[in-house]
Design an enzyme around this catalytic site. Structure first.
Site, PDB file in Angstrom:
ATOM      1  N   ASP A  79       0.880  -1.110  -0.033  1.00 51.54           N
ATOM      2  CA  ASP A  79       0.109   0.015  -0.096  1.00 51.54           C
ATOM      3  C   ASP A  79       0.930   1.190  -0.094  1.00 51.54           C
ATOM      4  OD1 ASP A  79      -1.848  -1.729   0.162  1.00 51.54           O
ATOM      5  OD2 ASP A  79      -2.799  -1.097   1.822  1.00 51.54           O
ATOM      6  N   ASP A  90      -0.503  -4.418  -3.671  1.00 49.26           N
ATOM      7  CA  ASP A  90      -1.662  -3.364  -3.737  1.00 49.26           C
ATOM      8  C   ASP A  90      -1.211  -2.021  -3.669  1.00 49.26           C
ATOM      9  OD1 ASP A  90      -3.694  -5.598  -4.157  1.00 49.26           O
ATOM     10  OD2 ASP A  90      -3.978  -5.344  -1.921  1.00 49.26           O
TER      11      ASP A  90
END
Length: 683
Positions: free
Chosen positions: A510, A537
């Site tokens: 992230d 991600d």
């Protein structure tokens, strides 16, 4: 976010940016994070440069080719104001770049004189006062990167309508390339108003008034079929021929022009747009009023018409030919105005503008705050400088951060727009803002943990934010803290018009959260000339975000394994998501170990419609052959994931598991489609 669950190189419109010359000249990135060359210092003075001094061309003049990256004229050079012929000639013929502001009517001596402009020049009229009387400009073989704007060029006429003796043009180009002619009023010359000859190419002619002349605009004088040019939003009126005449041009794109033959005058048009020789012309959404033979072509030429309107015209109106079809959007982005709107649009908008070339168009000089750890600046931390920005500041504040590693968190609140945080070192690696909070890190006040968004090293909540020439990192140690949530954001944005230029954003899971202030609000982000490093991600959120001409570096997990997801969009329905274009995805990870993305339906929100498009990008072998996957019970196939013309070992052919955009679909997924009415520019 949950961790477990060709001949031409296209230059996109959003690249037509007002970047400092030194940055532009640095060229493409050297791929590989720490192999990048140093980045020139961007001084605070750049922020106070008028917008017209940093303008760049569109159309074919914006295309990277022949060693030239678009057309930006003298940007980055000294701005000089001239009122005499001697000064104009001195600067226009100099070897170094200049932005030359013409602030008076300058009479050529002798009549018909054409100043021999050299490369890397912008010549711009100051409001409506800049005039060239009795002569014009000449751009010779190899001259390139020239902008001629906002001038009135007039009155070299010698009394002979079809003048064969006096070759007195407004602007003549013989073998030049990357030229932008924009917002001029050119009229009543001795031979022609504009001549583009001898393989002059990468030319854009836009928003000009061409009038009172036998020959408006001649193109060609060559047997070669190599030139590429764009003509748009020009008002051509009361001219007899060459409107334009286009001979042996490989790609001629004419759109939204207004050709007008006014009834009851002595000047009668003999023809309008003419495709000659082996020209391949595309003519779109133009308006022809009262013209004789409005559109004609040779039997050897190709001419495709789309959406043009004709009022009171007569004679030949032709199209056809055997040349290969071509799409301008494979070279540059553009937007068509409705043909019916063109006359009113050009009557009000063509020709010199009072706002160009004047101090009135300059933004207020930016306030500059300096940050240095050693006490040599006004502040020792970046956050202290942000705190010093007044609430609801109306104009740009530049926070100039000297080289060093700043271990702190930084938040730019929503009531402090127009902030630029800029490293002043020679490289983006010289200035680093870093911290190590994670989603599971406990807050010092005991009120709980930070959560994913709260873990950000730098959080941007203010519109019109810019960052350049620095690194933003989250160095949370996953291996040492396996007992807490691992998401650790380096940069979070939740604002509109965020411009990230020449930065490194690095972390693990992230890394880069591109969000909006609320689900119903638009949040646009444009990142260019940058690096993003991560593994799970690591580019995610609901923003309308473009990552352009950048490097996405894949990183192994804390335990040395290779597995991850490049993107996790959570796009709201009817909005654009994440666009990765003209970039490279690489890194020291195992082959076929990373997905390009998966759909993040934040909070289980089924109304979301996540989108990632990866196009014209080089993919390493690290990318899986089935590059998209499901997430938290939501199928990627129900959302918007696609590729277009990617290359490299990680690219693959279209299949049910690897959707590819058609050319028509790709034409609707350009940088300009994502950014809409916003054109990012350094300020």
């Amino acid at each position: 976010m949950s961790p477990r669950t060709p001949r031409h190189r296209r230059s996109r419109k959003a690249l037509a940016l007002g970047l400092p010359l030194a940055v532009t000249a640095a060229g493409a990135l050297t791929y590989g994070l720490f192999g990048a060359g140093t980045q020139p210092k961007a001084s605070a003075a750049t922020a106070s440069v008028p917008a017209w001094a940093t303008a760049t061309a569109d159309g074919f003049a914006s295309v990277d080719a022949l060693g030239q990256k678009g057309t930006y004229g003298g940007r980055g050079g000294q701005i000089v104001t001239v009122k005499t012929l001697a000064d104009l000639e001195k600067y226009a013929t100099a070897s170094e770049p200049y932005i030359i502001v013409v602030a008076a009517a300058i009479t050529m001596d002798p009549v018909g004189k054409e100043i021999k402009v050299q490369s890397n020049k912008t010549i711009i009229g100051s409001g409506t006062s800049g005039q060239i009387v009795g002569g014009g400009f000449f751009l010779g073989q190899g001259v390139h990167n020239v902008i001629i704007r906002n001038l009135t060029i007039r009155d070299a006429y010698q009394g002979e309508w079809n003048d064969k003796e006096h070759d007195y043009d407004g602007i003549q180009m013989d073998g030049a390339h990357h030229v932008w002619i924009d917002h001029n009023d050119i009229r009543h010359m001795a031979d022609g108003l504009i001549d583009s000859r001898k393989d002059t190419t990468y030319l854009t002619v836009s928003w000009n008034k061409l009038s009172q002349e036998n020959k408006a605009f001649g193109i060609g004088w060559t047997d070669n079929v190599t030139a590429d040019l764009t003509l748009h939003h020009n008002w051509i009126r009361e001219t007899e021929q060459r409107n334009p005449s286009t001979d042996n041009v490989a790609h001629a794109h004419l759109y939204n022009n207004f050709l007008e033959d006014v009834a009851g005058t002595d000047i009668k048009s003999s023809y309008g747009n003419y495709s000659r020789g082996k020209t391949n012309m595309l003519l779109e959404n133009s308006y022809f009023q009262g013209m004789n033979n409005p559109v004609i072509r040779d039997s050897t030429a190709t001419l495709v018409q789309r959406g043009n309107l004709f009022s009171g015209t007569s004679g030949r109106n032709e199209s056809g030919g055997t040349g290969a079809s071509w799409d301008p959007k494979s070279y540059y982005g553009y937007t068509l105005d409705k043909a019916a709107d063109v006359p009113a649009l050009l009557k009000s908008g063509a020709g010199p503008r009072s706002s160009l070339g004047t101090s009135a168009n300059s933004t207020k000089a930016a306030t500059t705050l300096t940050v240095a750890q050693d006490g040599s600046g006004q502040y020792r931390t970046v956050q202290a400088a942000v705190d010093a920005v007044p609430a609801n500041n109306p104009s740009r504040v530049v926070i100039a951060v000297k080289p060093g590693t700043y271990r702190e968190t930084v938040k730019v609140p929503a009531n402090k727009p127009h902030v630029t945080v800029q490293g002043t070192g020679g490289s983006r690696k010289d200035t680093v803002i870093v911290y190590n909070n994670a989603a599971g890190t406990k807050k010092p006040d005991g009120s709980g943990t930070y959560g994913t968004g709260g873990s950000a090293t730098v959080a941007v909540e203010a519109d019109d934010f810019q960052a350049r020439n620095l690194s933003i990192a989250n160095d949370f140690d996953e291996g040492a803290h396996q007992d807490i949530a691992q998401q650790a954001v380096a940069l979070r944005t939740s604002a509109d018009k965020v411009f990230l230029d020449g930065v490194i954003v690095s972390g693990d899971q992230d890394t880069l959260l591109l969000d909006t202030a609320a689900k119903e609000k638009l949040g646009r982000v444009y990142m260019t000339n940058s690096y993003v490093v991560g593994n799970v991600d690591f580019i995610f959120g609901r923003a309308t975000a473009v990552i352009d001409r950048s490097v996405i570096t894949l990183k192994k997990r804390w335990d040395g394994t290779s597995a991850g997801f490049v993107t996790a969009p959570s796009t709201a329905a009817n909005r654009k998501g994440i666009l990765i274009t003209d970039s490279t995805v690489n890194g020291g990870v195992s082959d076929r170990s990373f997905y390009l993305g998966r759909p993040w339906h934040a909070g289980g929100d089924a109304s979301l419609d996540p989108q990632t498009t990866v196009r014209n990008t080089t993919l390493s072998a690290a990318i899986k052959s089935t590059p998209w996957t499901d997430m938290s019970g939501f199928s990627w196939k129900d959302d918007r994931f696609a590729e277009y013309k990617n290359t490299g070992a990680g690219a693959g052919a279209a299949s049910g598991d690897r959707p590819q955009l058609t050319d028509a679909q790709a034409a609707q997924q350009e940088v300009a489609d994502w950014l809409g009415d916003w054109t990012p520019a350094a300020s």
